[in-house]
Design a protein around this motif. Sequence first.
Motif, PDB file in Angstrom:
ATOM      1  N   GLY A  23       0.804  -1.226   0.000  1.00 52.22           N
ATOM      2  CA  GLY A  23       0.000   0.000   0.000  1.00 52.22           C
ATOM      3  C   GLY A  23       0.830   1.266   0.000  1.00 52.22           C
ATOM      4  O   GLY A  23       0.335   2.338  -0.372  1.00 52.22           O
ATOM      5  N   LYS A  24       2.103   1.156   0.402  1.00 47.23           N
ATOM      6  CA  LYS A  24       2.974   2.341   0.418  1.00 47.23           C
ATOM      7  C   LYS A  24       3.206   2.894  -0.983  1.00 47.23           C
ATOM      8  O   LYS A  24       3.541   4.077  -1.148  1.00 47.23           O
ATOM      9  CB  LYS A  24       4.310   1.988   1.078  1.00 47.23           C
ATOM     10  CG  LYS A  24       5.210   3.190   1.316  1.00 47.23           C
ATOM     11  CD  LYS A  24       6.414   2.834   2.169  1.00 47.23           C
ATOM     12  CE  LYS A  24       7.309   4.055   2.387  1.00 47.23           C
ATOM     13  NZ  LYS A  24       6.596   5.130   3.129  1.00 47.23           N
ATOM     14  N   LEU A  25       3.013   2.046  -1.999  1.00 49.86           N
ATOM     15  CA  LEU A  25       3.197   2.512  -3.376  1.00 49.86           C
ATOM     16  C   LEU A  25       2.161   3.550  -3.773  1.00 49.86           C
ATOM     17  O   LEU A  25       2.353   4.299  -4.737  1.00 49.86           O
ATOM     18  CB  LEU A  25       3.132   1.322  -4.346  1.00 49.86           C
ATOM     19  CG  LEU A  25       4.323   0.360  -4.323  1.00 49.86           C
ATOM     20  CD1 LEU A  25       4.069  -0.825  -5.238  1.00 49.86           C
ATOM     21  CD2 LEU A  25       5.610   1.073  -4.720  1.00 49.86           C
ATOM     22  N   GLU A  26       1.052   3.604  -3.028  1.00 55.34           N
ATOM     23  CA  GLU A  26       0.028   4.610  -3.326  1.00 55.34           C
ATOM     24  C   GLU A  26       0.579   6.015  -3.099  1.00 55.34           C
ATOM     25  O   GLU A  26       0.206   6.953  -3.806  1.00 55.34           O
ATOM     26  CB  GLU A  26      -1.210   4.367  -2.459  1.00 55.34           C
ATOM     27  CG  GLU A  26      -2.431   5.148  -2.918  1.00 55.34           C
ATOM     28  CD  GLU A  26      -3.715   4.690  -2.243  1.00 55.34           C
ATOM     29  OE1 GLU A  26      -4.766   5.309  -2.517  1.00 55.34           O
ATOM     30  OE2 GLU A  26      -3.673   3.725  -1.444  1.00 55.34           O
ATOM     31  N   GLU A  27       1.492   6.139  -2.122  1.00 54.81           N
ATOM     32  CA  GLU A  27       2.134   7.429  -1.868  1.00 54.81           C
ATOM     33  C   GLU A  27       3.019   7.847  -3.036  1.00 54.81           C
ATOM     34  O   GLU A  27       3.317   9.027  -3.202  1.00 54.81           O
ATOM     35  CB  GLU A  27       2.977   7.351  -0.591  1.00 54.81           C
ATOM     36  CG  GLU A  27       2.182   7.005   0.669  1.00 54.81           C
ATOM     37  CD  GLU A  27       3.089   6.819   1.871  1.00 54.81           C
ATOM     38  OE1 GLU A  27       4.291   7.199   1.780  1.00 54.81           O
ATOM     39  OE2 GLU A  27       2.617   6.301   2.901  1.00 54.81           O
ATOM     40  N   ALA A  28       3.450   6.867  -3.823  1.00 50.00           N
ATOM     41  CA  ALA A  28       4.321   7.153  -4.970  1.00 50.00           C
ATOM     42  C   ALA A  28       3.527   7.353  -6.255  1.00 50.00           C
ATOM     43  O   ALA A  28       4.105   7.420  -7.342  1.00 50.00           O
ATOM     44  CB  ALA A  28       5.319   6.013  -5.155  1.00 50.00           C
ATOM     45  N   GLY A  29       2.204   7.394  -6.139  1.00 47.49           N
ATOM     46  CA  GLY A  29       1.374   7.677  -7.305  1.00 47.49           C
ATOM     47  C   GLY A  29       0.786   6.461  -7.996  1.00 47.49           C
ATOM     48  O   GLY A  29       0.185   6.593  -9.072  1.00 47.49           O
ATOM     49  N   ILE A  30       0.948   5.282  -7.414  1.00 47.27           N
ATOM     50  CA  ILE A  30       0.350   4.078  -7.997  1.00 47.27           C
ATOM     51  C   ILE A  30      -1.106   3.988  -7.554  1.00 47.27           C
ATOM     52  O   ILE A  30      -1.419   4.146  -6.371  1.00 47.27           O
ATOM     53  CB  ILE A  30       1.114   2.802  -7.559  1.00 47.27           C
ATOM     54  CG1 ILE A  30       2.605   2.947  -7.889  1.00 47.27           C
ATOM     55  CG2 ILE A  30       0.520   1.569  -8.229  1.00 47.27           C
ATOM     56  CD1 ILE A  30       2.921   3.158  -9.336  1.00 47.27           C
ATOM     57  N   HIS A  31      -2.016   3.749  -8.521  1.00 51.05           N
ATOM     58  CA  HIS A  31      -3.450   3.746  -8.225  1.00 51.05           C
ATOM     59  C   HIS A  31      -3.811   2.591  -7.287  1.00 51.05           C
ATOM     60  O   HIS A  31      -3.240   1.501  -7.353  1.00 51.05           O
ATOM     61  CB  HIS A  31      -4.247   3.625  -9.525  1.00 51.05           C
ATOM     62  CG  HIS A  31      -5.687   4.030  -9.389  1.00 51.05           C
ATOM     63  ND1 HIS A  31      -6.649   3.188  -8.889  1.00 51.05           N
ATOM     64  CD2 HIS A  31      -6.309   5.212  -9.671  1.00 51.05           C
ATOM     65  CE1 HIS A  31      -7.818   3.813  -8.880  1.00 51.05           C
ATOM     66  NE2 HIS A  31      -7.631   5.049  -9.358  1.00 51.05           N
ATOM     67  N   ALA A  32      -4.793   2.841  -6.414  1.00 48.66           N
ATOM     68  CA  ALA A  32      -5.229   1.847  -5.425  1.00 48.66           C
ATOM     69  C   ALA A  32      -5.719   0.562  -6.089  1.00 48.66           C
ATOM     70  O   ALA A  32      -5.513  -0.535  -5.556  1.00 48.66           O
ATOM     71  CB  ALA A  32      -6.322   2.435  -4.535  1.00 48.66           C
ATOM     72  N   ASN A  33      -6.378   0.696  -7.257  1.00 51.33           N
ATOM     73  CA  ASN A  33      -6.866  -0.502  -7.959  1.00 51.33           C
ATOM     74  C   ASN A  33      -5.702  -1.384  -8.425  1.00 51.33           C
ATOM     75  O   ASN A  33      -5.781  -2.619  -8.377  1.00 51.33           O
ATOM     76  CB  ASN A  33      -7.721  -0.108  -9.160  1.00 51.33           C
ATOM     77  CG  ASN A  33      -9.080   0.436  -8.742  1.00 51.33           C
ATOM     78  OD1 ASN A  33      -9.542   0.164  -7.632  1.00 51.33           O
ATOM     79  ND2 ASN A  33      -9.710   1.208  -9.614  1.00 51.33           N
ATOM     80  N   ASP A  34      -4.627  -0.750  -8.863  1.00 53.43           N
ATOM     81  CA  ASP A  34      -3.459  -1.503  -9.304  1.00 53.43           C
ATOM     82  C   ASP A  34      -2.762  -2.168  -8.115  1.00 53.43           C
ATOM     83  O   ASP A  34      -2.244  -3.295  -8.229  1.00 53.43           O
ATOM     84  CB  ASP A  34      -2.478  -0.590 -10.043  1.00 53.43           C
ATOM     85  CG  ASP A  34      -3.044  -0.088 -11.373  1.00 53.43           C
ATOM     86  OD1 ASP A  34      -3.835  -0.833 -11.988  1.00 53.43           O
ATOM     87  OD2 ASP A  34      -2.695   1.032 -11.786  1.00 53.43           O
ATOM     88  N   ILE A  35      -2.763  -1.488  -6.981  1.00 56.90           N
ATOM     89  CA  ILE A  35      -2.166  -2.065  -5.776  1.00 56.90           C
ATOM     90  C   ILE A  35      -2.947  -3.300  -5.343  1.00 56.90           C
ATOM     91  O   ILE A  35      -2.368  -4.310  -4.920  1.00 56.90           O
ATOM     92  CB  ILE A  35      -2.123  -1.008  -4.646  1.00 56.90           C
ATOM     93  CG1 ILE A  35      -1.113   0.087  -5.003  1.00 56.90           C
ATOM     94  CG2 ILE A  35      -1.782  -1.654  -3.301  1.00 56.90           C
ATOM     95  CD1 ILE A  35      -1.059   1.237  -4.034  1.00 56.90           C
ATOM     96  N   LYS A  36      -4.278  -3.235  -5.476  1.00 55.60           N
ATOM     97  CA  LYS A  36      -5.107  -4.386  -5.124  1.00 55.60           C
ATOM     98  C   LYS A  36      -4.810  -5.571  -6.046  1.00 55.60           C
ATOM     99  O   LYS A  36      -4.774  -6.728  -5.610  1.00 55.60           O
ATOM    100  CB  LYS A  36      -6.587  -4.036  -5.201  1.00 55.60           C
ATOM    101  CG  LYS A  36      -7.502  -5.172  -4.719  1.00 55.60           C
ATOM    102  CD  LYS A  36      -8.959  -4.768  -4.753  1.00 55.60           C
ATOM    103  CE  LYS A  36      -9.828  -5.877  -4.149  1.00 55.60           C
ATOM    104  NZ  LYS A  36      -9.648  -7.184  -4.781  1.00 55.60           N
ATOM    105  N   LYS A  37      -4.578  -5.285  -7.320  1.00 58.49           N
ATOM    106  CA  LYS A  37      -4.245  -6.347  -8.275  1.00 58.49           C
ATOM    107  C   LYS A  37      -2.917  -7.010  -7.903  1.00 58.49           C
ATOM    108  O   LYS A  37      -2.768  -8.234  -8.001  1.00 58.49           O
ATOM    109  CB  LYS A  37      -4.167  -5.780  -9.692  1.00 58.49           C
ATOM    110  CG  LYS A  37      -5.516  -5.319 -10.256  1.00 58.49           C
ATOM    111  CD  LYS A  37      -5.342  -4.543 -11.546  1.00 58.49           C
ATOM    112  CE  LYS A  37      -6.680  -3.964 -12.021  1.00 58.49           C
ATOM    113  NZ  LYS A  37      -6.505  -3.085 -13.196  1.00 58.49           N
TER     114      LYS A  37
END
Length: 349
Positions: A23-37
């Motif tokens: 989930g820390k990648l969301e801070e780097a601009g990665i979308h939450a949907n992609d993080i879930k994938k």
Amino acid sequence: MSQASQNDEAQGGLSMSGPLMVGKLEEAGIHANDIKKLSDAGLNTVEAVAFTPKKNLIAIKGISDAKADKILAEAQKIVPLGFQSATEVHARRSELVHITTGSKQLDALLGGGIETGAITELFGEFRTGKSQLCHTLAVTCQLPVSMGGGEGKCLYIDTEGTFRPARLLAVAERYGLSGEEVLDNVAYARAYNADHQNSLLTSASALMAESRFCLLIVDSCTALYRTDFSGRGELSARQNHLGKFLRTLQRLADEFGIAVVVTNQVMSNPDASAGPYAGNEKKPIGGNIMAHASTTRWFTKRAVLSGYSSRRPAGNTRTCKIYDSPCLPEMETHFAILSSGIGDPEEET
């Protein structure tokens, strides 16, 4: 302090040096949907993403080539993958936790016990103590570090149906632990085929992202491969499948700093010399794929009483020999299978 409190304290104390959640990648601009994938694909930490080849990310539904490039770039900014000095490596390795086997002699042979962050392979014939060692380790890993434990839980993948909770209770009593808490701290799964065995590692990764685990056991690693793949025609497919499974195990060891213990079966060596003086040489299943994946390999066998033939075993005593290791000499020692788990031969009553 209760066992549960010790585990909670250990989890809190180790959180700063543990893996970073994906989930820390969301801070780097990665979308939450992609993080879930990524999480659904078993990539629950930033480290797991950084260690994954680009083609594997693209294989995840909904992750395009451009997205894979961005995800990897951001993950590798957070997780350093470059060179470091040998001094830093030495300092980090000096802090590694070793998990006691229950036998002082065996721990001494192994340089302190089972090494975390690595794959340890136990191979030998039936009745040589492999599963008994696994049961003992499932309990000792829960001990405080000061007592030779890892202050964490255990994941246990059983492919042969040999897991017995009663053995855990006997070991728990020996160490003065609560039997109920010990059983609660072991996450057990029975694997029924090689594909299922592999998919269980995705579930294992998710569990390790939620709680503090320090040991993953696979007993046995190769049993299902011997039945699911038959003949030379399927040898290549078997080895590729096994190689991916072992690579995932190493990734989990690197990612979460856990100890990975796998047992392995043996077969008679057809290349061994024949004749009346030739030994009954055994070799581990899995070939070079297994040999290269394992950091440390032990060979266990039934001990023989001095002065008797090889057909006269020494009761519950077993012999363990270091078969291959990057730092341990090829030596051997004895251990015993006791009613309270693995111990030293002199502890037998």
